[in-house]
Design a protein around this motif. Sequence first.
Motif, PDB file in Angstrom:
ATOM      1  N   ALA A 173       2.016   5.044   1.263  1.00  0.00           N
ATOM      2  CA  ALA A 173       2.673   5.557   2.228  1.00  0.00           C
ATOM      3  C   ALA A 173       2.834   4.884   3.404  1.00  0.00           C
ATOM      4  CB  ALA A 173       2.564   7.049   2.322  1.00  0.00           C
ATOM      5  N   SER A 196       6.885   5.838   4.743  1.00  0.00           N
ATOM      6  CA  SER A 196       6.846   7.295   4.748  1.00  0.00           C
ATOM      7  C   SER A 196       7.639   7.913   5.938  1.00  0.00           C
ATOM      8  CB  SER A 196       5.542   7.915   4.600  1.00  0.00           C
ATOM      9  OG  SER A 196       4.745   7.372   5.604  1.00  0.00           O
ATOM     10  N   VAL A 213       2.958  12.541   2.070  1.00  0.00           N
ATOM     11  CA  VAL A 213       3.382  11.448   1.412  1.00  0.00           C
ATOM     12  C   VAL A 213       2.255  10.568   1.049  1.00  0.00           C
ATOM     13  CG1 VAL A 213       5.100   9.880   0.513  1.00  0.00           C
ATOM     14  CG2 VAL A 213       5.817  12.065   1.575  1.00  0.00           C
TER      15      VAL A 213
END
Length: 445
Positions: free
Chosen positions: A97, A127, A185
């Motif tokens: 991420a 991300s 994430v």
Amino acid sequence: MSSTRTASGRTNGRNSTWRNWGGNVSARPAREVAPASVDELAGAVRKAAEDGLRVKAVGTGHSFTSIAATNGVLIRPQLLTGIRGIDRAAMTVTVEAGTPLKRLNMALAREGLSLTNMGDIMEQTVSGATSTGTHGTGRDSASIAAQIRGLELVTADGAVLTCSEQENPEVFAAARIGLGALGVVTAITFAVEPVFLLTAREEPMPFERVLAEFDELWSENEHFEFYWFPHTGSTNTKRNNRSAGPEQPVGRLQGWFEDEFLSNGVFQAANWVGRAAPAAVPAIARISSKALSARTYTDTPYKVFTSPRRVRFVEMEYAVPREAVVETLRELRAMVERSRLRISFPVEVRTAPADDITLSTASGRDSAYIAVHMFRGTPYQAYFTAAERVFTAHEGRPHWGKIHTRDAEYFSRVYPRFGEFTALRDRLDPDRLFQNDYLRRVLGP
Ligand SMILES: Cc1cc2nc3c(=O)[nH]c(=O)nc-3n(C[C@H](O)[C@H](O)[C@H](O)COP(=O)(O)OP(=O)(O)OC[C@H]3O[C@@H](n4cnc5c(N)ncnc54)[C@H](O)[C@@H]3O)c2cc1C
């Protein structure tokens, strides 16, 4: 700066001030961690909950809103980077991420692959960029988040949740543009395609002609965008279309002169002058709008879509229904002309097709984006307030990462699926571990 390693990653001994790129948002997190694995990250989330602290993962701080600000635990991205794998049968790439878009684009190009569409810089993390709905311009291809095929996130209970169209589809629908509200994430799977060439045609064009021919310029080009210089009737247009080649990059010297010297160096100086002597801004705008001449070049997608942005600014951007863009721009221009505002930064106009992401600015609606900017350090409130009035009259949806004053009540009117997002948030984060002031305003308590 000293750091110690714990079960939940590298923890910073000091609580230093965090600042965004635009310099208009700062925060003092209680502590910072830089997890090097999903396990470390999940540990950091659990530990924060035990300590009664809220959690916020950040990217590179390129948002102009306080969406990434926290006084709790700040999760830094830099040790969670790199390509996890490329699946050539499925034509996907899975990345950690915290990977910067730049690194992803370069790694893909080395493998003969590319994303389909992207924004105009590539400094952000994957991300961070997707969490706020970062987009470029496209007739058929949408935002970076719309290119996501799968997501992995750590939720408020410290569990790892994966989602795609097949697996947890209700999470997938929302979490691709999750505003950092649904979890942290940890990895993203993007659709990729064989690398292709794009031919860019940059060309000055009168504002009135662009508006009169907007529908054709949009429909005849895969990626159409333009910049209008306030106080003038001039624009610079850019049309990017796939091409059979050959590659014809911008020459090194020409690139330096136009992209560094004029677009960054001279532009920076012009903005300094404009900030010190606002009355000179219309004259500077007339000169700036004439400085760049037409050019055509053909190159790898990321080299055509993105360029360096070194002049610091603050920005507001709204998505309006595409069919309303010409009228909205006319109203924006009339507002500027009626006012005493002096605006030294061009207005950027882009498009995106409707997508199926719950809180995407293009959710269920073909959209056009209108972005207004102000040079950093110049008062921007009067301009942005007046522009926002124009945008909201057209049911505009603000970019989640760019300055706006809208709240949950407004969003529940302009996003038909707003309640779907907040219900999912109630389920995934009932205690609001990922809450901050910004999310309280835009999503509610
Ligand atoms: C010079 C400049 C050019 C820009 N160009 C464009 C453009 O062309 N198109 C466009 O649409 N936007 C553009 N933007 C806006 C920018 O792309 C977005 O604000 C983007 O979100 C910034 O990414 P970041 O990595 O800096 O994330 P940050 O700003 O640090 O964070 C953004 C959000 O992502 C969340 N987040 C970050 N990492 C995670 C994670 N691992 N899990 C969950 N949530 C996470 C944060 O909590 C926060 O809510 C531009 C901004 C600048 C300053």
